[in-house]
Design an enzyme around this catalytic site. Structure first.
Site, PDB file in Angstrom:
ATOM      1  N   ASP A 187     106.940  -6.371 -31.088  1.00 35.51           N
ATOM      2  CA  ASP A 187     107.711  -5.201 -30.670  1.00 35.51           C
ATOM      3  C   ASP A 187     106.905  -4.277 -29.764  1.00 35.51           C
ATOM      4  OD1 ASP A 187     110.033  -5.868 -31.988  1.00 35.51           O
ATOM      5  OD2 ASP A 187     109.567  -4.720 -33.785  1.00 35.51           O
ATOM      6  N   GLN A 198     112.535  -4.939 -39.864  1.00 29.59           N
ATOM      7  CA  GLN A 198     113.700  -5.144 -39.002  1.00 29.59           C
ATOM      8  C   GLN A 198     114.930  -4.462 -39.570  1.00 29.59           C
ATOM      9  OE1 GLN A 198     111.712  -6.009 -36.336  1.00 29.59           O
ATOM     10  NE2 GLN A 198     113.730  -6.732 -35.734  1.00 29.59           N
ATOM     11  N   HIS A 223     133.260 -32.029   7.021  1.00 29.75           N
ATOM     12  CA  HIS A 223     131.885 -31.978   6.532  1.00 29.75           C
ATOM     13  C   HIS A 223     131.052 -33.053   7.226  1.00 29.75           C
ATOM     14  CE1 HIS A 223     133.614 -29.448   3.486  1.00 29.75           C
ATOM     15  NE2 HIS A 223     132.510 -29.397   2.735  1.00 29.75           N
ATOM     16  N   GLU A 230     116.729 -14.245 -33.555  1.00 31.93           N
ATOM     17  CA  GLU A 230     116.078 -13.466 -32.499  1.00 31.93           C
ATOM     18  C   GLU A 230     114.561 -13.504 -32.712  1.00 31.93           C
ATOM     19  OE1 GLU A 230     116.034  -8.839 -30.868  1.00 31.93           O
ATOM     20  OE2 GLU A 230     116.843  -9.315 -32.848  1.00 31.93           O
ATOM     21  N   HIS A 231     114.133 -13.185 -33.918  1.00 36.70           N
ATOM     22  CA  HIS A 231     112.720 -13.237 -34.301  1.00 36.70           C
ATOM     23  C   HIS A 231     112.577 -14.236 -35.449  1.00 36.70           C
ATOM     24  CE1 HIS A 231     113.591  -8.974 -33.123  1.00 36.70           C
ATOM     25  NE2 HIS A 231     112.519  -9.146 -32.359  1.00 36.70           N
ATOM     26  N   HIS A 290     115.851  -0.921 -38.329  1.00 39.17           N
ATOM     27  CA  HIS A 290     116.498  -0.654 -37.047  1.00 39.17           C
ATOM     28  C   HIS A 290     117.908  -0.109 -37.200  1.00 39.17           C
ATOM     29  CE1 HIS A 290     113.994  -1.939 -33.671  1.00 39.17           C
ATOM     30  NE2 HIS A 290     113.499  -2.888 -34.448  1.00 39.17           N
TER      31      HIS A 290
END
Length: 453
Positions: A366, A263, A425, A332-333, A266
């Site tokens: 992924d 990771q 109404h 996230e992961h 990235h």
């Protein structure tokens, strides 16, 4: 290289774990000041502005912003057979999981005899899917965006990806090839915030407006999404990618280190966090990182991410504390590499996706696990989900009452409407039956009743 946060012996109940576990700075507000004029220019000048920003940010202006279908077909034909097989595996597995996500599309309930309320899940008419092309041309994101949109039934799908100077001003050829394999022919060589502006406003002679934009991007893409939310729907404001590994003494240090590195590869702002009950594992992982990082192709980028303030090894006393830290971080992961990962996972409430055991690394998700890899970042997993079929569907209630069913609750409606000082109404229902309406003086207020609510 990677910092250590030692929480052993601490009273976690008295700590703000969400602020203790580090994260990369991600100032979207500052980026919006840069992006706002760009969006206005695209809205006003259309293709002329797209060309100007392509030259400025991508150093190339494509021959046409829409990629010719023949070029997409050629990209498919030029694919390496092994890569094509990998992409097709990714597509088929993601489609299989997406079919399960879709579930029961139209369901209803009869709340009383003759009174039925049902729900229709209606696909968005037109979506724009963004695929980054910066440090890594994320062709896998084409799969993750397009497949659930197709399974949802979206009728018109457009993809935008930055023009690449090294490929004649067109998007990366593998991005084009994946589009071709998925049957997507509307592809644009437009990147960054200007691509989001193009999707949101439409550009005459180039691209019609869309209803929803999804897909990851840099902070300027995120800023454009924020500024244009409301004019279009968006999936999320995604920040830098992140991984948390929750591990005990049974974890394999080499696996943990390899996954943290994967990771960190990235982006220099990527977050890599190890949460562990084992000091021995922490030290062995640190040793593995020292040995592996210099050998990596993107060693400088990885080292920057691992040594940045957003990455750390967090030491805790036990699995209860590890779960508390992981939930506060809302990764996230989240990988769980413990003696019983399933039992630990059952206690987790905040994570974008959870990967169990030594043979379910984030890299699997992924590409070919079948799960989505477009996931909430920056702690948003505490309230948001990853991109899936439901992201492309609108829930619409359909109300179907016959006359006796409406009559049975007409009095209740009139009473409720009067309590809210909205007599019209109630009158709309009373007009259908013999129901007396209370006589009230005209409302002298100039402010509409609906606004006073």
């Amino acid at each position: 290289m990677i910092a250590t946060i030692d929480l052993r012996g601490s009273d976690l109940d008295g700590l703000d774990l969400g602020s203790i576990v580090p994260r990369a700075p991600f100032d979207v507000d500052a980026a919006t000041a840069v992006v706002a004029p760009l969006i206005a220019e695209v809205a006003e000048r259309g293709a002329e502005a797209l060309a100007e920003y392509s030259a400025r940010f991508d150093q190339v202006v494509p021959e046409s912003f829409r990629v010719p279908v023949a070029m997409i077909e050629q990209a498919v034909a030029d694919l390496d057979p092994a890569l094509r097989s990998a992409i097709e595996t990714s597509i088929s597995r993601r489609r299989a999981v997406a079919a399960v996500e879709a579930g029961e599309r139209d369901a209803g309930v009869e709340v009383a005899p003759g009174a039925r309320v049902s729900q229709r899940l209606i696909p968005v008419n037109r979506v724009g899917l963004y695929v980054p092309g910066g440090l890594a041309p994320l062709s896998s994101s084409v799969v993750m965006n397009v497949v659930p949109a197709q399974v949802a039934g979206v009728g018109r799908i457009a993809v935008a990806s930055p023009p690449q100077k090294d490929f004649g001003g067109w998007p990366h050829p593998v991005v084009l090839a994946v589009c071709g394999l998925l049957g997507v022919e509307e592809v644009y060589a437009v990147g960054g915030a200007q691509a989001i502006a193009m999707f949101a406003h439409g550009v005459d002679g180039v691209c019609p407006k869309v209803d929803l934009v999804t897909g990851p991007g840099n902070i300027y893409v995120v800023a454009a999404k924020r500024l244009l939310r409301g004019r279009i729907g968006i999936d999320a404001e995604a920040g830098p990618t992140e991984i948390a590994v929750l591990a005990d003494e049974t974890a394999e240090p080499g696996f943990v280190a390899a996954d943290l590195i994967s990771q960190a590869e990235h982006d220099p702002l990527a977050g890599a966090v190890l949460i562990t009950t084992s000091l021995d594992l922490a030290e062995r992982v640190r040793g593995e990182l020292a040995a592996r990082v210099p050998q990596a192709r993107h060693a400088e980028r990885i080292a920057a991410a691992l040594s940045g303030g957003q990455s750390a090894i967090v030491l805790v006393d036990d699995l209860d504390a590890a779960v508390a830290v992981a939930d506060a971080y809302a990764a996230e992961h989240l990988e769980i590499q413990t003696a019983d990962p399933g039992a630990v996972a059952a206690r987790i409430t905040n994570a974008g996706a959870i990967f169990l055991g030594p043979h379910s690394p984030v890299s699997l998700g992924d590409y070919v696990a079948g799960s989505t890899h477009v996931l909430p970042t920056a702690g948003c997993a505490c309230h948001s989900s990853g991109l899936g079929v439901r992201s492309f569907l609108k829930a619409v209630h359909v109300i179907d009452y016959d006359a006796p069913a409406l009559a049975a609750v007409a009095g209740a409606i009139v009473t409720f409407a009067e309590a809210e000082e909205l007599p019209a109404h109630g009158a709309a229902v009373a007009a259908r039956f013999e129901i007396a309406q209370p006589v009230t003086a005209p409302d002298s207020s100039s402010e509409p009743a609906e606004e006073r609510r």
